[in-house]
Structures are given as C-alpha cells and as structure tokens.
Design a protein around this motif. Structure first.
Motif, short mmCIF file in Angstrom:
data_model
loop_
_atom_site.label_atom_id
_atom_site.label_comp_id
_atom_site.label_asym_id
_atom_site.label_seq_id
_atom_site.Cartn_x
_atom_site.Cartn_y
_atom_site.Cartn_z
N TYR A 135 -66.84 38.35 60.01
CA TYR A 135 -67.49 37.39 59.10
C TYR A 135 -66.43 36.61 58.31
CZ TYR A 135 -70.84 35.60 55.68
OH TYR A 135 -71.61 34.77 54.88
N ALA A 136 -65.38 37.31 57.88
CA ALA A 136 -64.31 36.65 57.14
C ALA A 136 -63.64 35.57 58.00
CB ALA A 136 -63.27 37.69 56.69
N LYS A 148 -65.01 33.98 60.54
CA LYS A 148 -65.97 32.90 60.80
C LYS A 148 -66.10 31.96 59.60
CE LYS A 148 -70.85 32.07 61.87
NZ LYS A 148 -70.58 31.06 62.90
N LYS A 149 -66.12 32.54 58.40
CA LYS A 149 -66.35 31.76 57.18
C LYS A 149 -65.05 31.27 56.53
CE LYS A 149 -70.84 32.11 57.18
NZ LYS A 149 -71.71 30.90 57.35
N ILE A 156 -62.87 33.10 54.79
CA ILE A 156 -62.73 33.73 53.47
C ILE A 156 -61.90 34.99 53.63
CG2 ILE A 156 -64.88 32.76 52.59
CD1 ILE A 156 -66.25 35.41 53.16
N ALA A 196 -65.51 38.97 51.99
CA ALA A 196 -66.44 39.18 53.10
C ALA A 196 -67.13 40.54 52.99
CB ALA A 196 -65.70 39.08 54.43
N LEU A 253 -76.16 36.94 60.73
CA LEU A 253 -74.86 36.54 60.19
C LEU A 253 -74.14 35.51 61.05
CD1 LEU A 253 -73.66 40.12 59.13
CD2 LEU A 253 -74.48 38.31 57.59
#
Length: 222
Positions: free
Chosen positions: A47-48, A50-51, A53, A58, A86
C-alpha cells in the motif's frame, strides 16, 4: 477440559461414537506468523508503494481500515475483499512471498500422524481457501475434508456451519470432536451444534482448556 481422558467423553470414545476429529487451522495447527506477515507487513508495504507514502503511515492507514470492520463480519477474513478494496491487485504474489513464515506448532505432525490411524481428520476453519491452501501445504494429506466457512458457506463459524459440515459428511454432530483456539467460533458455536468441542489455549493460563494438542492425542488414544 484438560482432563479429556476421563469422564463421559472417554466412554463415548470407547463405545466408538467418535468418528471424526476436526481442527481449526490458524492458532491451532499453524502459528500466526504467516498470516501476521501478510496482513500487517506485506499489505502495508504494498500500500505504501502504491500510494507513495512511508511505511509507518501506511501501517496506520491499514490498521484503521481493519478496525472499521469487525471480526464478526465476513469481510474481515476475506483477503480478496481487502486487496480489491485497497486497490492492490491480485493477492497471490503477496501470499506466495510470505511462505517462508509458514510454521506449524511443534507437536502437530506427530499428533496428526497418530490420530489419523484411528480417526477421520478434517479441517473446519474460518480462513478462506486462498490462504488455507498455503497454511495446510505440508499437512493436507492427513485430512479427509477441508471446510472453510467463508469460502464454502459464506458465513462465519456459526453453529449452522458446523451442522452443514456434518451433513456434508453424513455424520452426526455427537460423533465429532472439534478443537480450536477461538472461544466463540471453535468452542461455544461448535458445542451449540452438538459437537464435542475443546478450547485450545497455548498460553497455559486457562486450566479448563487444552494447553497443546498432545493432551488431545492422549485423551483419544490413551
């Protein structure tokens, strides 16, 4: 319950009433390491990326998302739901990347090998098949059936799930023993269905629960 070798249950075993021994998977046969790595390390890391961040942020976001969903809801256990929600793509590559964390409790193989000679062994789990496939990788050959309440019946491990499981095997609930580490899903709900249920507490803090599966084996085999 730690005195499984005594009392009415032992009489049932001697009379041949018990035909099936049912096991939960995670926390019972398999340590939490594999699942923890997926849910709390691999997913936040993906997720980190992908975003764009940092990992700490995350992890906080993912934890907040998990908290919004209760463990009384199907979505809590459904890995495909989370990957879609997500926007992380297919879950299989992440699951496979965590396989090195898969570990069984020390007594599991010996207990399953011993019990399989006299009883039909099955899995009754709330884990979806996508993860069960990996969790049971090295021990699946011991089990005649693998039941996932999520994948097969779209429900949690309710009394109805246990009854449906028994019906699928054409066996009466009183002929089944189930053991697992969740007080509600493995003990109370299985017991309500008429199954002989045993709670597993590996911390050893509950004298009314099994401390490990060796106690179950001794009770069933003497």
């Amino acid at each position: 319950m730690s005195q499984i070798s005594r009392g009415p249950l032992k009489n049932l075993i001697f009379q041949g009433y018990i035909k099936v021994v049912s096991f939960d998977a995670e926390g019972t046969l398999v340590t939490p390491d594999f699942s923890y790595t997926i849910w709390h390390e691999a997913i936040p890391s993906l997720y980190a990326q992908k975003k764009g961040i940092d990992l700490t942020q995350a992890r906080r976001v993912i934890a907040e998302e998990y908290d919004k969903v209760s463990d009384q809801r199907l979505e809590w256990y459904d890995i495909r739901y989370w990957f879609e929600y997500l926007g992380l793509g297919p879950p299989e590559p992440v699951i496979e990347s965590c396989q090195d964390k898969l570990c069984y409790y020390p007594e599991v193989t010996e207990v399953l090998s011993s019990l399989a000679s006299q009883y039909k062994l099955i899995i009754a789990s709330g884990t979806p098949l996508e993860l069960l496939h990996y969790l049971l990788r090295d021990i699946k050959h011991y089990f005649a059936h693998v039941f996932s309440s999520i994948s097969h019946y779209r429900q949690l491990k309710s009394p109805d799930f246990y009854l449906a499981m028994c019906q699928a095997m054409a066996i009466e609930p009183r002929q089944v023993i189930h053991v697992g580490d969740n007080w509600q899903f493995d003990f109370l709900n299985a017991k309500q269905a008429g199954i002989h249920a045993f709670h597993l507490d590996r911390s050893g803090n509950n004298c009314e629960s099994l401390a490990d599966l060796t106690q179950l084996k001794h009770g069933l085999l003497g």
